[in-house]
Design an enzyme around this catalytic site. Sequence first.
Site, mmCIF file in Angstrom:
data_model
loop_
_atom_site.group_PDB
_atom_site.id
_atom_site.type_symbol
_atom_site.label_atom_id
_atom_site.label_comp_id
_atom_site.label_asym_id
_atom_site.label_seq_id
_atom_site.Cartn_x
_atom_site.Cartn_y
_atom_site.Cartn_z
ATOM 1 N N LYS A 1 -4.103 7.009 8.086
ATOM 2 C CA LYS A 1 -5.369 7.412 7.323
ATOM 3 C C LYS A 1 -6.171 8.107 8.525
ATOM 4 O O LYS A 1 -6.914 7.912 8.971
ATOM 5 C CB LYS A 1 -6.037 5.930 7.312
ATOM 6 C CG LYS A 1 -7.058 5.976 6.130
ATOM 7 C CD LYS A 1 -7.420 4.637 5.643
ATOM 8 C CE LYS A 1 -8.071 4.653 4.433
ATOM 9 N NZ LYS A 1 -8.604 3.364 3.941
ATOM 10 N N SER B 1 -12.350 -3.647 2.408
ATOM 11 C CA SER B 1 -12.457 -2.770 3.706
ATOM 12 C C SER B 1 -14.073 -2.670 4.270
ATOM 13 O O SER B 1 -14.689 -2.447 3.386
ATOM 14 C CB SER B 1 -11.778 -1.331 3.875
ATOM 15 O OG SER B 1 -10.474 -1.588 3.591
ATOM 16 N N ARG C 1 0.793 -1.200 0.050
ATOM 17 C CA ARG C 1 -0.121 -0.073 0.068
ATOM 18 C C ARG C 1 0.977 1.317 -0.030
ATOM 19 O O ARG C 1 1.278 1.656 1.216
ATOM 20 C CB ARG C 1 -1.068 0.176 1.185
ATOM 21 C CG ARG C 1 -1.930 1.099 1.168
ATOM 22 C CD ARG C 1 -2.801 1.295 2.469
ATOM 23 N NE ARG C 1 -3.633 2.260 2.414
ATOM 24 C CZ ARG C 1 -3.549 3.456 3.176
ATOM 25 N NH1 ARG C 1 -2.421 3.634 3.663
ATOM 26 N NH2 ARG C 1 -4.222 4.434 3.094
#
Length: 212
Positions: free
Chosen positions: A140, A111, A42
């Site tokens: 995040k 998610s 990621r």
Amino acid sequence: MKVSRESMLLYAVSDRQWLGDRTLVSVAEEILKNGATFFQLREKHLRGQALLEEAKALAALCRGYGVPFVVDDDVEVAIASGADGVHVGQSDLEAGKVRELIGPDRILGVSARTVEQAVLAEERGADYLGVGSVFSTSTKLDANSIAIDEIRRIREAVSIPLVAIGGINEQNILQLKGAGVDGVAVVSALFAQPEPGEAAARLAALAREIAG
């Protein structure tokens, strides 16, 4: 490759911002040697050929360790790199469409924050769910925490593996005991540590206490 509950135990999510002069592959290997059971690439600031080359190297590394490897969000890179699959969020490409693109044999992670999102993801072909954000997180900034009670409700509503994500570290991981998750997904608790391998070993041991 399909996922098992055991493969969710210590799910590493990469973030190169903390690596300094270390390479992502070298740090990933330290983590894999010491207990990581799943790996997600990621890297929001990596694009195109650079992302593909990193994905190819990590796919080969994870294959050598027998650990599933997925790419965040980018279906094309996942397929081109030989990754085992792809992970998508609620704001990414819809799960059913991703399943069409990657076929039946690659892993699809999704998610989810609510029971409704979790049930729909399973119906659309998800192999596992990343549930969170569980705690506040610096990786995040737009993620709000969800209650552990909601994780329990999600566990009751779906049959696929669950991994908790969001702000999880060695100090708070045991708060997830009894939540019904199969493991934890971590970013800074691994990649921001001076000795990522040692951190992986400690987290893997703690994750065994809360899994199931």
